[in-house]
Enzyme design. Structure first.
Site, PDB file in Angstrom:
ATOM      1  N   HIS A 170      -7.868  10.239   4.082  1.00 38.85           N
ATOM      2  CA  HIS A 170      -7.154   9.292   4.945  1.00 38.85           C
ATOM      3  C   HIS A 170      -7.289   9.672   6.417  1.00 38.85           C
ATOM      4  O   HIS A 170      -7.407  10.844   6.747  1.00 38.85           O
ATOM      5  CB  HIS A 170      -5.664   9.275   4.589  1.00 38.85           C
ATOM      6  N   ASP A 229       0.841  -1.197   0.000  1.00 43.17           N
ATOM      7  CA  ASP A 229       0.000   0.000   0.000  1.00 43.17           C
ATOM      8  C   ASP A 229       0.883   1.256   0.000  1.00 43.17           C
ATOM      9  O   ASP A 229       1.809   1.362   0.809  1.00 43.17           O
ATOM     10  CB  ASP A 229      -0.890  -0.040   1.255  1.00 43.17           C
ATOM     11  N   HIS A 230       0.613   2.200  -0.894  1.00 43.10           N
ATOM     12  CA  HIS A 230       1.327   3.470  -0.957  1.00 43.10           C
ATOM     13  C   HIS A 230       2.852   3.345  -0.984  1.00 43.10           C
ATOM     14  O   HIS A 230       3.553   4.040  -0.236  1.00 43.10           O
ATOM     15  CB  HIS A 230       0.930   4.403   0.205  1.00 43.10           C
ATOM     16  N   ARG A 245      -7.211  -0.171  12.722  1.00 43.26           N
ATOM     17  CA  ARG A 245      -6.368   0.340  13.823  1.00 43.26           C
ATOM     18  C   ARG A 245      -7.235   0.715  15.014  1.00 43.26           C
ATOM     19  O   ARG A 245      -6.853   0.504  16.167  1.00 43.26           O
ATOM     20  CB  ARG A 245      -5.616   1.588  13.378  1.00 43.26           C
ATOM     21  N   HIS A 252      -9.457   5.074  -1.819  1.00 44.87           N
ATOM     22  CA  HIS A 252      -8.625   5.112  -0.600  1.00 44.87           C
ATOM     23  C   HIS A 252      -9.370   5.885   0.486  1.00 44.87           C
ATOM     24  O   HIS A 252     -10.456   6.422   0.248  1.00 44.87           O
ATOM     25  CB  HIS A 252      -7.279   5.790  -0.903  1.00 44.87           C
ATOM     26  N   GLY A 253      -8.776   5.950   1.673  1.00 46.64           N
ATOM     27  CA  GLY A 253      -9.353   6.790   2.735  1.00 46.64           C
ATOM     28  C   GLY A 253     -10.817   6.519   2.986  1.00 46.64           C
ATOM     29  O   GLY A 253     -11.608   7.443   3.130  1.00 46.64           O
ATOM     30  N   ASN A 295     -10.251   0.801   0.219  1.00 45.25           N
ATOM     31  CA  ASN A 295      -9.160   0.635   1.176  1.00 45.25           C
ATOM     32  C   ASN A 295      -9.537   1.085   2.586  1.00 45.25           C
ATOM     33  O   ASN A 295     -10.048   2.198   2.769  1.00 45.25           O
ATOM     34  CB  ASN A 295      -7.956   1.471   0.741  1.00 45.25           C
TER      35      ASN A 295
END
Ligand code: G3H
Ligand code: 13P
Ligand code: NA
Ligand code: ZN
Length: 325
Positions: A193, A97-98, A277, A227-228, A271
């Site tokens: 994000h 990723d990234h 988390r 994303h985000g 994503n």
């Protein structure tokens, strides 16, 4: 079985749905994510960000991690993907990723990642094209798929940081895909994000629809990636803060908007990192606050793994992933 993104994205485009792309940072998460995808009969896309690779390579101070540290972590994530994925009853992708440089992407391919993202979207367009093409030329002969990015996505994830979004221009997307040959393209259309995404988010689904339309008319094939896209559940934010945390999780991406974008045929991969988390943070805080005795328990590792696996954040149903035939 480990596979690249390519065959998965083909099915998603034809049948108009999206997979979750779930970021993992530990053995327990790899195990939990694959187990949940097996139960849901969905292919699993596991993603290791550069920070995850540095972390697993023993460097918590991500910004100071060397390529060697990241290589160590990559090796571990690849081993974990094989340990839990080789005999899984669903296909498993391990995707970088990234990735921010050719060198990092090359290291991931060499380590055994089956897919990589090169994100040079903060560089001038020509440099982004040049580096992305170099990654595609290196990765494709190994059967490794490549995701690129154009546009600016607000928020912060690892080294990727921006105050505001600049939505992806569909004509730039056509030129980028034509010149690089990427399999997937991350676009900017209103997501952000991190845990602080702002209130009253409105996704601009006309952006992915226009990009897809332009790609199709140019006879180009690439799947778009959102994303985000964490939903940042407010009850989890509240629970973390009740357990002593200080998260300012001021709103995530509304799930119904993500589902609407997918239904409109806009996006094939969504994503998610922050939600995972947060689930982990919540569970660990609960463990330390409510069961501090485990700190003295030699079985603490087993309990820790259990807490990490106890997360709903990996559920592919959220993103309208259909059950496999
Ligand atoms: O830049 C830092 C890494 O992304 C770690 O982020 O502290 O939110 O886990 P974190
Ligand atoms: P979130 O911060 O919304 O989870 O986004 C994750 C992501 O885009 C991973 O590349
Ligand atoms: Na970007
Ligand atoms: Zn991202």
């Amino acid at each position: 079985m480990l596979t690249s993104l390519k065959p998965l994205l083909k099915v998603a485009r034809e049948r108009n749905f999206a997979y979750g792309g779930f970021n993992v940072n530990s053995a327990a998460q790899v195990k939990a994510a694959i187990r949940i995808h097996e139960i849901m009969r969905s292919p699993a896309i596991l993603q290791g960000a550069e920070a995850a690779n540095a972390f697993m390579g023993g460097r918590a101070d991500f910004m100071n991690a060397t390529l060697e540290d990241k290589k160590k972590g990559m090796k571990q994530l690849v081993e974990l993907a094989h340990r839990y994925g080789d005999n899984a009853t669903v296909p498993v992708v391990l995707h970088l990723d990234h990735g921010r440089s050719f060198e990092v992407c090359k290291a991931a391919v060499d380590a055994g990642y089956t897919s990589v993202m090169i994100d040079c979207s903060s560089l001038p367009f020509e440099e982004n094209v040049e580096i992305t093409k170099k990654v595609v030329d290196y990765a494709h002969p190994f059967g490794v798929s490549v995701e690129g990015e154009i546009g600016v996505i607000a928020g912060q994830e690892d080294h990727v940081k921006a105050a505001n979004s600049t939505y992806t221009n569909p004509l730039d997307a056509v030129e980028f895909v034509r010149r690089t040959g990427v399999d997937a393209l991350a676009i900017s259309y209103g997501t952000a994000h991190g845990a602080v995404k702002g209130k009253n988010i409105v996704l601009r689904k006309e952006v992915p629809i226009a990009v897809n339309e332009c790609l199709m008319r140019s006879n180009l094939v690439a799947s778009l990636v959102s994303h985000g896209s964490s939903t940042v559940p407010q009850e989890v934010v509240a629970e973390i803060n009740e357990l002593g945390g200080t998260i300012n999780g001021s709103g995530g991406i509304p799930l119904d908007q993500l589902q609407a974008v997918v239904k409109a045929g806009g996006i094939n991969k969504i994503n998610v990192d922050t939600d995972i988390r947060m689930a982990t943070t919540r569970n660990l805080r609960e463990l330390w606050v409510k069961h501090p005795e485990v700190l003295h328990n030699p079985k603490v590792k087993a309990i820790y793994e259990l807490m990490q696996a106890n997360t709903k954040a990996f559920d592919p149903r959220l993103y309208l992933t259909p059950i496999l035939d």
